[in-house]
Design an enzyme around this catalytic site. Structure first.
Site, PDB file in Angstrom:
ATOM      1  N   HIS A  71      33.004  27.424  31.746  1.00  0.00           N
ATOM      2  CA  HIS A  71      32.024  28.498  31.528  1.00  0.00           C
ATOM      3  C   HIS A  71      32.666  29.625  30.733  1.00  0.00           C
ATOM      4  O   HIS A  71      33.858  29.939  30.895  1.00  0.00           O
ATOM      5  CB  HIS A  71      31.436  28.990  32.852  1.00  0.00           C
ATOM      6  CG  HIS A  71      32.374  29.773  33.728  1.00  0.00           C
ATOM      7  ND1 HIS A  71      32.554  31.137  33.606  1.00  0.00           N
ATOM      8  CD2 HIS A  71      33.177  29.389  34.758  1.00  0.00           C
ATOM      9  CE1 HIS A  71      33.408  31.556  34.507  1.00  0.00           C
ATOM     10  NE2 HIS A  71      33.814  30.523  35.220  1.00  0.00           N
ATOM     11  N   ASP A 102      39.684  33.694  34.085  1.00  0.00           N
ATOM     12  CA  ASP A 102      38.458  33.058  34.584  1.00  0.00           C
ATOM     13  C   ASP A 102      37.365  33.111  33.516  1.00  0.00           C
ATOM     14  O   ASP A 102      36.526  34.001  33.523  1.00  0.00           O
ATOM     15  CB  ASP A 102      38.004  33.793  35.848  1.00  0.00           C
ATOM     16  CG  ASP A 102      36.841  33.123  36.549  1.00  0.00           C
ATOM     17  OD1 ASP A 102      36.513  31.975  36.201  1.00  0.00           O
ATOM     18  OD2 ASP A 102      36.251  33.760  37.445  1.00  0.00           O
ATOM     19  N   GLU A 129      27.582  30.904  34.952  1.00  0.00           N
ATOM     20  CA  GLU A 129      28.260  30.559  36.209  1.00  0.00           C
ATOM     21  C   GLU A 129      28.451  31.750  37.129  1.00  0.00           C
ATOM     22  O   GLU A 129      28.473  31.603  38.352  1.00  0.00           O
ATOM     23  CB  GLU A 129      29.623  29.926  35.887  1.00  0.00           C
ATOM     24  CG  GLU A 129      30.305  29.227  37.067  1.00  0.00           C
ATOM     25  CD  GLU A 129      31.193  30.153  37.887  1.00  0.00           C
ATOM     26  OE1 GLU A 129      31.582  29.757  39.000  1.00  0.00           O
ATOM     27  OE2 GLU A 129      31.493  31.281  37.416  1.00  0.00           O
ATOM     28  N   GLU A 154      38.486  25.786  36.166  1.00  0.00           N
ATOM     29  CA  GLU A 154      38.517  27.047  36.904  1.00  0.00           C
ATOM     30  C   GLU A 154      39.986  27.324  37.219  1.00  0.00           C
ATOM     31  O   GLU A 154      40.834  26.436  37.073  1.00  0.00           O
ATOM     32  CB  GLU A 154      37.701  26.960  38.206  1.00  0.00           C
ATOM     33  CG  GLU A 154      36.197  26.870  38.021  1.00  0.00           C
ATOM     34  CD  GLU A 154      35.560  28.176  37.561  1.00  0.00           C
ATOM     35  OE1 GLU A 154      36.296  29.162  37.332  1.00  0.00           O
ATOM     36  OE2 GLU A 154      34.323  28.212  37.417  1.00  0.00           O
TER      37      GLU A 154
END
Length: 369
Positions: A71, A102, A129, A154
């Site tokens: 994402h 992230d 996300e 992730e």
């Protein structure tokens, strides 16, 4: 600095510069996606606008068996950043920038891997996300693409994570009877009192689950995130609203937990609505979940990846698991740095993950082609 790391940092600098905060999720099909298209020559690229800034971008070269998902949206920045969050800074052994950990670091590494190989490869980039509004993965899954497995990026410190908790978010509303606070009926008629009473019983129930275990995870994670209600101290509160969430073990039944939390209220709430649910990883009942976990472990072993412990945070890997794909979570960075001011990813992690992604798409296992 190695050639691979240098290339990954160049991509990461460009990706961090794009404002993909979610909320407000003011993200279009140009901007960061124009950059991705330019970096992926030879890929068949398709963009899907799911509305409200939720964009899915699928890039496929050849007929790959593994799909990489990452994402591109980030959380909002806080006022505690020491410099612009949209300008990547390399300081010592860290790359600092909003989303660097992230999880734009993984996106940058995948772009480097794509450019340094001509092997078959598939990438799915999404932007929804971070705000419990998963449209992109749901839309992708409707296509029923024939991939054997999905690797979701992730922050896992370059370890394959095979299991994590599920997540459920709930909105509750209580209705009271307005009146003067001097009355004896204030104890029962106050919507705020009803909410607090519910919270006490809910917390008591959660504490009693501390003995529950699954794959290294223990207990039930629970948080009352917000309570709103009442007018002032000498008025009985006519209404109150509670927002809470919980993160169950893969072995726990979410519907049973929801019924239990609902029953913690002495007075039936005026509203009790689950606003978001994400399954645990692996998804399914206990028997099927264990079969899926073993399949993911076998794939990670085949790819020569170190296997990490189960984690408490939720990822969209569980959505792929629910749809029947073999899947695990694998990316650079430490979750402790995610969502923080001056968020960073270690350069060593970027170096490791870039080389690892390159080996995976090249079909190299344990260092052998």
């Amino acid at each position: 600095m190695s050639e691979l790391l240098d290339a990954t940092l160049r991509h990461l600098r460009e990706l961090v510069a794009f404002d993909t905060r979610n909320p407000p999720r003011r993200i279009g099909t140009d901007g960061i996606f124009a950059y991705l298209r330019a970096q992926l020559p030879g890929f068949d690229c398709s963009t899907t606008d799911h509305g409200a800034g939720a964009i899915g971008f699928l890039a496929v070269r050849g007929k790959p068996k593994i799909l990489f998902n990452v994402h591109l949206d980030t959380v909002p920045d806080s006022p505690h950043w020491s410099a612009s969050p949209f300008e990547l800074r390399v300081s010592g052994e860290r790359a600092i920038g909003l989303g660097a950990c992230d999880i734009k670091g993984a996106a940058a590494a995948l772009l480097t891997a794509a450019a340094h190989s001509s092997h078959d490869m598939a990438l799915l980039f999404t932007t929804d996300e971070e705000a419990n509004d998963a449209r992109c993965i749901a839309g992708f899954l409707q296509q029923q693409r024939p991939f054997d497995a999905v690797i979701v990026a992730e922050p896992t410190r370059c370890e394959a994570v095979l299991a994590h908790r599920g997540i459920s978010s709930v909105l509750m509303k209580f209705r009271g009877q307005a009146g003067h606070a001097s009355g004896g009926n204030a104890l029962t008629d106050s919507a705020v009192h009803q909410a607090i009473g519910w919270g006490g019983k809910a917390l008591e129930f959660v504490r009693a689950q501390a003995h529950q275990r699954f794959g290294g995870l223990t207990g039930l994670r629970f948080n009352i995130g917000r309570i709103d209600g009442g007018i002032k101290a000498n008025m009985i509160a006519p209404s109150a609203e509670v927002r809470f969430g919980f993160r169950p073990l893969p072995s726990m039944d979410v519907d049973v937990l929801l019924d239990t939390f609902h029953a913690c209220a002495d007075v039936a709430p005026a509203e009790f609505t689950e606003t978001f649910r994400g399954p645990a990883l692996p998804a399914g009942d206990v028997a099927h979940a264990e079969q899926k976990r073993l399949a993911a472990r076998d794939l990670a072993d085949e790819l020569g990846l170190p296997i990490g412990n189960a984690v408490d945070f939720w990822t969209e890997s569980s959505l792929f698991s629910q749809a029947g794909y073999t899947t695990f979570v694998y990316g650079p960075g430490d979750i402790a740095q995610a969502h923080s001011a001056d968020e960073f990813v270690e350069l060593a992690q970027l170096q490791t993950i870039t080389a690892s992604y390159l080996n995976i798409i090249a079909g190299k296992v344990h260092g052998h082609a």
